[in-house]
Scaffold this motif. Structure first.
Motif, PDB file in Angstrom:
ATOM      1  N   TRP A 150       0.622  -1.522  -0.567  1.00  0.00           N
ATOM      2  CA  TRP A 150       0.048  -0.264   0.008  1.00  0.00           C
ATOM      3  C   TRP A 150       0.784   1.147  -0.102  1.00  0.00           C
ATOM      4  O   TRP A 150       0.625   2.378  -0.388  1.00  0.00           O
ATOM      5  N   HIS A 151       1.442   1.300   0.584  1.00  0.00           N
ATOM      6  CA  HIS A 151       3.383   2.289   0.509  1.00  0.00           C
ATOM      7  C   HIS A 151       3.300   2.902  -0.325  1.00  0.00           C
ATOM      8  O   HIS A 151       3.653   3.748  -0.963  1.00  0.00           O
ATOM      9  N   TYR A 153       2.207   1.837  -3.307  1.00  0.00           N
ATOM     10  CA  TYR A 153       1.335   1.494  -4.329  1.00  0.00           C
ATOM     11  C   TYR A 153       1.097   3.689  -4.339  1.00  0.00           C
ATOM     12  O   TYR A 153       1.100   3.683  -5.261  1.00  0.00           O
ATOM     13  N   ARG A 154       0.858   3.842  -2.779  1.00  0.00           N
ATOM     14  CA  ARG A 154       0.690   5.319  -2.809  1.00  0.00           C
ATOM     15  C   ARG A 154       2.098   6.013  -3.328  1.00  0.00           C
ATOM     16  O   ARG A 154       1.753   6.932  -4.468  1.00  0.00           O
ATOM     17  N   ARG A 157       1.940   5.641  -7.797  1.00  0.00           N
ATOM     18  CA  ARG A 157       0.726   6.396  -8.095  1.00  0.00           C
ATOM     19  C   ARG A 157       0.597   7.839  -8.216  1.00  0.00           C
ATOM     20  O   ARG A 157       0.850   8.708  -9.303  1.00  0.00           O
ATOM     21  N   ALA A 158       1.502   8.637  -6.848  1.00  0.00           N
ATOM     22  CA  ALA A 158       1.776   9.938  -7.067  1.00  0.00           C
ATOM     23  C   ALA A 158       2.716   9.995  -8.248  1.00  0.00           C
ATOM     24  O   ALA A 158       3.237  11.329  -8.768  1.00  0.00           O
TER      25      ALA A 158
END
Length: 165
Positions: A150-151, A153-154, A157-158
């Motif tokens: 999750w970390h 991915y964020r 994505r950013a």
């Protein structure tokens, strides 16, 4: 070109090593699934008896050896087929998702997280039915993988939304 962001090198390495371990686990599951398809329950039981006979001769109450014998003694053809299909599917999906995440395919991150959350729920159920430290450790590792995925991915994505220039 190095894609490591400042201050996250160790976390990136931890993420990659964790994913590689998950991928290797997927390979082992594929091998296990193939073996379950190729080896009969009787052959598995005979192998378990052979592998545990020395240990049980020294300690007839050995927990691991007795658990292995009990597990293989109750293995039926349908249970073996279920185990094979489960391991093959689980291993294949895991390998594909790990590969895609390592290639930084953004679509794979949420799928990896969802896939692991389903298995975390199943593992939690298994822990509640038949407690096992091994299952607890596997579940803790999966929870860690979900968090770190999750970390990452964020961050990815950013990064993908930032203008190039």
């Amino acid at each position: 070109m190095e894609k490591t962001r400042p201050g996250t090198g160790a976390l990136d390495r931890t993420f990659r090593v964790s994913l590689i371990l998950k991928g290797l686990d997927g390979v082992l599951e594929l091998i296990g699934g193939l073996l379950l398809l190729l080896v009969t329950p009787e052959q598995i039981g005979a192998l378990a008896r052979f592998l545990t006979q020395h240990e049980l001769a020294q300690d007839p109450h050995d927990v691991v050896a007795n658990s292995l014998l009990h597990l293989t003694a109750n293995l039926s053809g349908s249970a073996s087929l279920f185990g094979a299909v489960y391991l093959l599917l689980h291993g294949a999906v895991k390998i594909v998702l790990v590969w895609a995440v390592l290639k930084e395919k953004l679509w794979a991150y949420p799928w990896m997280i969802a896939f692991l959350l389903v298995f975390i729920a199943y593992q939690a159920y298994r822990i509640s039915v038949a407690f096992s430290w091994g299952m607890v450790l596997l579940t803790a590792f999966d929870i860690f993988i979900v968090w770190i995925t999750w970390h990452e991915y964020r961050l990815r994505r950013a990064q993908s939304r930032m203008p190039v220039g």
